[in-house]
Design a protein around this motif. Sequence first.
Motif: not given
Length: 372
Positions: A30-49
Amino acid sequence: MGPIDTLKPYTRLGQYLSFENRDHFSWWQQKGPVLSHMLQACQYGVHEQYQYLTLFHAHLIPALGAYTEPTVGQEGNTLLSGAGRLEFSRTFTADDSSLRIAFEPTSFLASDNGTDPLNRVPLTRLLSVLSQLKGVSLGIDRYHTLADQLTTSDGDEEKLLKDRKLAEQLQSLPSRTQNILALDLVNGFVKPELYFHPQMKALASGALVVDLLFDALRSTDSIGHLQKAIDLTENFLRAAPKTTCPQFISYQIEKSHSGTAKLFLTESVVSWDRILGFWRYAQQDTIQTRQTRALHVLWESLNVVEGDRGPNQFPIMMVLGLFAEEPFVRPQVAFPLIGMTENAIAGSIGRFFDKMGWKESSHSYVDCLRSC
Protein backbone atom coordinates in the motif's frame (compact mmCIF):
# COMPACT_ATOMS: atom_id res chain seq x y z
CA MET A 1 13.84 -3.45 -22.74
CA GLY A 2 14.10 0.32 -22.28
CA PRO A 3 16.94 2.18 -20.59
CA ILE A 4 17.58 1.40 -16.94
CA ASP A 5 16.23 4.72 -15.66
CA THR A 6 12.79 3.94 -17.05
CA LEU A 7 12.40 0.81 -14.89
CA LYS A 8 10.45 0.99 -11.64
CA PRO A 9 12.63 -0.33 -8.81
CA TYR A 10 9.56 -0.97 -6.64
CA THR A 11 8.15 -3.44 -9.15
CA ARG A 12 11.48 -5.18 -9.70
CA LEU A 13 12.24 -5.50 -5.98
CA GLY A 14 8.75 -6.77 -5.25
CA GLN A 15 9.26 -9.81 -7.48
CA TYR A 16 11.69 -11.37 -5.00
CA LEU A 17 11.04 -9.83 -1.59
CA SER A 18 9.61 -11.91 1.24
CA PHE A 19 7.53 -10.74 4.20
CA GLU A 20 7.28 -12.04 7.75
CA ASN A 21 3.54 -11.45 8.02
CA ARG A 22 0.48 -9.95 6.37
CA ASP A 23 1.02 -6.54 7.99
CA HIS A 24 4.51 -6.20 6.55
CA PHE A 25 3.16 -7.15 3.14
CA SER A 26 0.34 -4.60 3.43
CA TRP A 27 2.74 -1.79 4.33
CA TRP A 28 4.86 -2.62 1.28
CA GLN A 29 1.93 -3.12 -1.07
CA GLN A 30 0.00 0.00 0.00
CA LYS A 31 2.76 2.49 0.84
CA GLY A 32 5.65 1.21 -1.26
CA PRO A 33 4.18 2.53 -4.54
CA VAL A 34 3.68 5.97 -2.97
CA LEU A 35 7.28 6.05 -1.76
CA SER A 36 8.50 4.88 -5.17
CA HIS A 37 6.48 7.50 -6.99
CA MET A 38 7.65 10.30 -4.70
CA LEU A 39 11.29 9.27 -5.08
CA GLN A 40 10.88 9.56 -8.84
CA ALA A 41 9.01 12.87 -8.53
CA CYS A 42 11.95 14.25 -6.50
CA GLN A 43 14.26 13.00 -9.29
CA TYR A 44 16.29 10.58 -7.18
CA GLY A 45 18.61 8.43 -9.28
CA VAL A 46 17.68 4.82 -9.92
CA HIS A 47 20.40 3.57 -7.55
CA GLU A 48 19.09 5.79 -4.74
CA GLN A 49 15.56 4.55 -5.43
CA TYR A 50 16.69 0.96 -4.92
CA GLN A 51 18.65 2.01 -1.80
CA TYR A 52 15.79 3.80 -0.07
CA LEU A 53 13.13 1.26 -1.05
CA THR A 54 15.34 -1.48 0.41
CA LEU A 55 15.73 0.55 3.60
CA PHE A 56 11.94 0.88 3.79
CA HIS A 57 11.35 -2.85 3.29
CA ALA A 58 14.14 -4.26 5.44
CA HIS A 59 14.27 -1.90 8.41
CA LEU A 60 11.36 0.55 8.56
CA ILE A 61 8.37 -1.67 7.82
CA PRO A 62 9.18 -4.04 10.73
CA ALA A 63 8.98 -0.99 13.03
CA LEU A 64 5.54 0.16 11.81
CA GLY A 65 3.43 -2.39 13.68
CA ALA A 66 0.00 -3.51 12.50
CA TYR A 67 -1.12 -2.05 9.17
CA THR A 68 -4.09 0.31 9.29
CA GLU A 69 -5.50 2.59 6.66
CA PRO A 70 -5.24 6.17 7.97
CA THR A 71 -8.29 8.33 8.47
CA VAL A 72 -7.55 12.00 9.01
CA GLY A 73 -8.35 12.99 12.59
CA GLN A 74 -8.90 9.44 13.84
CA GLU A 75 -8.00 8.63 17.43
CA GLY A 76 -4.51 7.20 17.77
CA ASN A 77 -2.89 9.17 14.96
CA THR A 78 0.64 10.07 15.96
CA LEU A 79 2.00 12.33 13.24
CA LEU A 80 1.84 16.10 13.26
CA SER A 81 -0.35 16.13 10.17
CA GLY A 82 -2.88 13.80 11.77
CA ALA A 83 -2.56 11.59 8.71
CA GLY A 84 -1.71 8.31 10.39
CA ARG A 85 1.34 6.35 11.50
CA LEU A 86 3.51 6.91 8.42
CA GLU A 87 4.18 10.12 6.53
CA PHE A 88 6.09 10.75 3.31
CA SER A 89 6.73 14.45 2.77
CA ARG A 90 8.58 16.62 0.27
CA THR A 91 10.74 19.57 1.22
CA PHE A 92 10.86 22.18 -1.54
CA THR A 93 13.55 24.79 -2.20
CA ALA A 94 13.91 27.18 -5.11
CA ASP A 95 16.07 24.64 -6.95
CA ASP A 96 14.86 21.15 -6.06
CA SER A 97 13.05 18.98 -3.53
CA SER A 98 13.90 16.08 -1.22
CA LEU A 99 11.97 13.37 0.59
CA ARG A 100 11.45 12.68 4.28
CA ILE A 101 9.96 9.62 5.99
CA ALA A 102 8.45 10.13 9.46
CA PHE A 103 6.77 7.65 11.81
CA GLU A 104 6.51 6.47 15.39
CA PRO A 105 8.31 3.13 15.73
CA THR A 106 5.95 0.65 17.36
CA SER A 107 5.20 -3.06 17.75
CA PHE A 108 2.40 -5.48 18.54
CA LEU A 109 3.42 -5.29 22.22
CA ALA A 110 2.47 -1.61 22.53
CA SER A 111 -1.01 -1.96 24.02
CA ASP A 112 -2.59 -1.90 27.47
CA ASN A 113 -2.42 -5.70 27.55
CA GLY A 114 1.05 -5.96 26.00
CA THR A 115 4.44 -6.11 27.66
CA ASP A 116 5.35 -2.64 26.35
CA PRO A 117 2.19 -0.60 27.05
CA LEU A 118 3.88 2.81 26.64
CA ASN A 119 5.74 1.80 23.47
CA ARG A 120 9.22 2.38 24.84
CA VAL A 121 11.17 -0.47 23.23
CA PRO A 122 10.91 -0.21 19.40
CA LEU A 123 12.71 3.12 18.90
CA THR A 124 15.83 2.10 20.81
CA ARG A 125 15.92 -1.19 18.93
CA LEU A 126 15.52 0.49 15.54
CA LEU A 127 18.16 3.16 16.22
CA SER A 128 20.62 0.42 17.17
CA VAL A 129 20.01 -1.27 13.82
CA LEU A 130 20.15 1.95 11.78
CA SER A 131 23.41 3.03 13.42
CA GLN A 132 25.13 0.02 11.85
CA LEU A 133 24.06 0.85 8.30
CA LYS A 134 26.38 2.58 5.87
CA GLY A 135 25.27 6.12 5.11
CA VAL A 136 23.31 6.52 8.37
CA SER A 137 25.11 8.68 10.96
CA LEU A 138 23.55 8.36 14.41
CA GLY A 139 24.65 9.88 17.71
CA ILE A 140 23.17 7.27 20.04
CA ASP A 141 24.56 9.00 23.15
CA ARG A 142 22.59 12.17 22.31
CA TYR A 143 19.44 10.14 21.94
CA HIS A 144 19.86 8.51 25.35
CA THR A 145 20.56 11.88 27.01
CA LEU A 146 17.30 13.31 25.68
CA ALA A 147 15.28 10.14 26.20
CA ASP A 148 16.29 9.92 29.87
CA GLN A 149 14.80 13.36 30.51
CA LEU A 150 11.82 13.46 28.14
CA THR A 151 10.43 9.92 27.98
CA THR A 152 9.07 7.62 30.65
CA SER A 153 11.29 5.37 32.76
CA ASP A 154 10.40 2.02 34.32
CA GLY A 155 9.33 3.85 37.46
CA ASP A 156 7.24 6.36 35.49
CA GLU A 157 5.47 3.56 33.64
CA GLU A 158 4.62 1.72 36.83
CA LYS A 159 3.30 4.92 38.39
CA LEU A 160 1.15 5.84 35.37
CA LEU A 161 -0.39 2.40 35.11
CA LYS A 162 -0.96 1.62 38.80
CA ASP A 163 -1.97 4.99 40.25
CA ARG A 164 -5.70 5.23 39.54
CA LYS A 165 -5.76 9.03 39.19
CA LEU A 166 -2.74 9.11 36.90
CA ALA A 167 -4.11 6.19 34.88
CA GLU A 168 -7.30 8.17 34.24
CA GLN A 169 -5.30 11.22 33.19
CA LEU A 170 -3.19 9.01 30.93
CA GLN A 171 -6.32 7.78 29.17
CA SER A 172 -7.44 11.37 28.60
CA LEU A 173 -4.26 12.39 26.77
CA PRO A 174 -4.89 12.96 23.03
CA SER A 175 -1.92 10.74 22.20
CA ARG A 176 0.58 8.47 23.93
CA THR A 177 3.29 9.32 21.44
CA GLN A 178 6.66 9.92 23.07
CA ASN A 179 8.89 9.87 19.99
CA ILE A 180 8.67 10.35 16.26
CA LEU A 181 11.62 9.48 14.04
CA ALA A 182 12.14 11.42 10.82
CA LEU A 183 14.65 10.37 8.17
CA ASP A 184 15.74 12.84 5.50
CA LEU A 185 16.89 11.06 2.34
CA VAL A 186 19.69 13.17 0.87
CA ASN A 187 22.29 12.23 -1.75
CA GLY A 188 22.45 8.57 -0.80
CA PHE A 189 22.58 9.31 2.92
CA VAL A 190 20.00 9.13 5.71
CA LYS A 191 19.89 12.08 8.12
CA PRO A 192 17.89 11.33 11.29
CA GLU A 193 15.90 13.79 13.38
CA LEU A 194 14.07 12.79 16.56
CA TYR A 195 10.97 14.41 18.01
CA PHE A 196 10.43 14.17 21.77
CA HIS A 197 6.91 14.60 23.20
CA PRO A 198 7.20 14.82 27.03
CA GLN A 199 3.52 14.91 27.97
CA MET A 200 3.60 11.48 29.62
CA LYS A 201 6.88 12.26 31.36
CA ALA A 202 5.35 15.49 32.68
CA LEU A 203 2.27 13.61 33.91
CA ALA A 204 4.37 11.03 35.75
CA SER A 205 6.84 13.50 37.26
CA GLY A 206 4.51 16.42 37.96
CA ALA A 207 6.90 18.74 36.12
CA LEU A 208 5.86 21.35 33.56
CA VAL A 209 6.39 20.46 29.90
CA VAL A 210 8.30 23.69 29.26
CA ASP A 211 10.71 23.00 32.15
CA LEU A 212 11.38 19.47 30.91
CA LEU A 213 12.09 20.77 27.40
CA PHE A 214 14.57 23.45 28.43
CA ASP A 215 16.33 21.20 30.95
CA ALA A 216 16.79 18.62 28.20
CA LEU A 217 18.10 21.21 25.73
CA ARG A 218 20.72 22.36 28.22
CA SER A 219 21.75 18.81 29.05
CA THR A 220 22.71 18.15 25.40
CA ASP A 221 24.58 21.46 25.17
CA SER A 222 27.30 21.01 27.80
CA ILE A 223 29.74 23.15 25.79
CA GLY A 224 27.25 26.00 25.52
CA HIS A 225 26.91 26.20 21.72
CA LEU A 226 23.15 26.83 21.97
CA GLN A 227 23.17 28.95 25.13
CA LYS A 228 22.49 32.21 23.28
CA ALA A 229 19.64 30.60 21.34
CA ILE A 230 18.16 29.06 24.49
CA ASP A 231 18.29 32.39 26.33
CA LEU A 232 16.59 34.21 23.43
CA THR A 233 13.88 31.55 23.26
CA GLU A 234 13.17 31.76 26.98
CA ASN A 235 12.93 35.55 26.70
CA PHE A 236 10.43 35.17 23.85
CA LEU A 237 8.26 32.78 25.87
CA ARG A 238 8.24 35.05 28.90
CA ALA A 239 6.84 37.85 26.74
CA ALA A 240 4.50 35.63 24.68
CA PRO A 241 0.74 35.43 25.38
CA LYS A 242 -0.65 32.48 27.32
CA THR A 243 -2.11 31.07 24.09
CA THR A 244 1.45 30.31 22.90
CA CYS A 245 2.25 26.90 24.40
CA PRO A 246 5.50 24.87 24.13
CA GLN A 247 4.68 21.29 23.14
CA PHE A 248 7.77 19.32 22.08
CA ILE A 249 11.27 19.54 20.61
CA SER A 250 13.18 17.90 17.82
CA TYR A 251 16.91 17.25 17.67
CA GLN A 252 19.21 16.27 14.83
CA ILE A 253 21.14 13.29 16.12
CA GLU A 254 23.84 12.88 13.49
CA LYS A 255 27.24 11.95 14.96
CA SER A 256 29.09 14.87 13.43
CA HIS A 257 26.30 17.40 13.91
CA SER A 258 27.08 20.24 16.32
CA GLY A 259 23.53 20.12 17.62
CA THR A 260 20.56 21.88 16.07
CA ALA A 261 17.30 21.82 17.98
CA LYS A 262 13.77 23.02 17.26
CA LEU A 263 11.14 24.03 19.78
CA PHE A 264 7.53 23.52 18.64
CA LEU A 265 4.77 25.74 20.00
CA THR A 266 1.04 25.83 19.36
CA GLU A 267 -0.81 29.12 18.97
CA SER A 268 -4.59 29.01 19.36
CA VAL A 269 -5.15 32.65 18.32
CA VAL A 270 -4.80 32.66 14.55
CA SER A 271 -4.16 36.13 13.18
CA TRP A 272 -1.66 37.70 10.82
CA ASP A 273 -0.57 40.19 13.50
CA ARG A 274 0.17 37.34 15.93
CA ILE A 275 2.16 35.44 13.31
CA LEU A 276 4.01 38.58 12.23
CA GLY A 277 4.98 39.37 15.82
CA PHE A 278 6.40 35.87 16.16
CA TRP A 279 8.19 36.04 12.82
CA ARG A 280 9.84 39.36 13.62
CA TYR A 281 11.62 37.67 16.47
CA ALA A 282 14.11 36.46 13.84
CA GLN A 283 17.46 38.17 13.51
CA GLN A 284 18.96 39.93 10.45
CA ASP A 285 16.62 42.54 9.02
CA THR A 286 17.36 41.77 5.35
CA ILE A 287 16.48 38.11 5.73
CA GLN A 288 13.49 39.02 7.86
CA THR A 289 12.00 41.33 5.22
CA ARG A 290 12.40 38.81 2.41
CA GLN A 291 11.01 35.91 4.44
CA THR A 292 8.13 37.96 5.84
CA ARG A 293 7.06 38.75 2.29
CA ALA A 294 7.15 35.04 1.38
CA LEU A 295 5.20 34.14 4.51
CA HIS A 296 2.47 36.63 3.64
CA VAL A 297 2.24 35.21 0.12
CA LEU A 298 1.67 31.75 1.62
CA TRP A 299 -0.87 33.13 4.13
CA GLU A 300 -2.88 34.66 1.27
CA SER A 301 -2.53 31.58 -0.96
CA LEU A 302 -4.01 29.36 1.76
CA ASN A 303 -6.81 31.82 2.59
CA VAL A 304 -6.15 31.30 6.29
CA VAL A 305 -9.24 32.02 8.39
CA GLU A 306 -8.43 34.18 11.40
CA GLY A 307 -9.93 33.60 14.84
CA ASP A 308 -9.56 31.61 18.05
CA ARG A 309 -9.12 27.85 17.82
CA GLY A 310 -10.92 25.77 20.43
CA PRO A 311 -9.52 22.70 22.25
CA ASN A 312 -10.80 20.32 19.55
CA GLN A 313 -9.59 22.45 16.65
CA PHE A 314 -6.19 22.60 14.99
CA PRO A 315 -4.05 25.57 16.05
CA ILE A 316 -1.13 27.04 14.14
CA MET A 317 2.23 25.46 14.86
CA MET A 318 5.13 27.86 15.39
CA VAL A 319 8.70 26.59 15.37
CA LEU A 320 11.86 28.16 16.75
CA GLY A 321 15.07 26.71 15.32
CA LEU A 322 17.97 27.01 17.76
CA PHE A 323 21.42 27.47 16.21
CA ALA A 324 24.97 28.06 17.43
CA GLU A 325 25.60 30.90 14.94
CA GLU A 326 23.68 34.05 14.02
CA PRO A 327 20.82 34.33 13.62
CA PHE A 328 20.63 32.20 16.74
CA VAL A 329 16.86 31.75 16.52
CA ARG A 330 15.11 31.12 13.19
CA PRO A 331 11.32 30.87 12.96
CA GLN A 332 9.06 28.61 10.95
CA VAL A 333 5.26 28.42 10.78
CA ALA A 334 3.09 25.40 9.99
CA PHE A 335 -0.48 26.09 8.86
CA PRO A 336 -3.21 23.48 9.53
CA LEU A 337 -4.92 22.33 6.34
CA ILE A 338 -7.70 20.37 8.01
CA GLY A 339 -10.96 20.94 6.13
CA MET A 340 -9.29 21.75 2.82
CA THR A 341 -9.73 19.36 -0.09
CA GLU A 342 -6.70 17.92 -1.86
CA ASN A 343 -7.48 20.03 -4.92
CA ALA A 344 -7.68 23.18 -2.79
CA ILE A 345 -4.34 22.39 -1.15
CA ALA A 346 -2.71 21.70 -4.51
CA GLY A 347 -4.06 24.93 -5.94
CA SER A 348 -2.96 27.01 -2.95
CA ILE A 349 0.57 25.64 -2.82
CA GLY A 350 0.84 25.83 -6.61
CA ARG A 351 -0.09 29.52 -6.48
CA PHE A 352 2.47 30.09 -3.75
CA PHE A 353 5.23 28.46 -5.79
CA ASP A 354 4.21 30.48 -8.86
CA LYS A 355 4.35 33.75 -6.94
CA MET A 356 7.77 32.79 -5.59
CA GLY A 357 8.97 32.10 -9.13
CA TRP A 358 9.37 28.35 -8.52
CA LYS A 359 7.68 27.30 -11.75
CA GLU A 360 9.14 23.79 -11.93
CA SER A 361 8.26 23.05 -8.29
CA SER A 362 4.73 24.29 -8.91
CA HIS A 363 4.08 21.82 -11.74
CA SER A 364 5.94 18.98 -9.99
CA TYR A 365 4.00 19.41 -6.74
CA VAL A 366 0.56 19.52 -8.31
CA ASP A 367 1.24 16.55 -10.61
CA CYS A 368 2.73 14.47 -7.79
CA LEU A 369 -0.14 15.16 -5.41
CA ARG A 370 -2.74 14.23 -8.02
CA SER A 371 -1.02 10.98 -8.92
CA CYS A 372 -0.56 9.96 -5.27
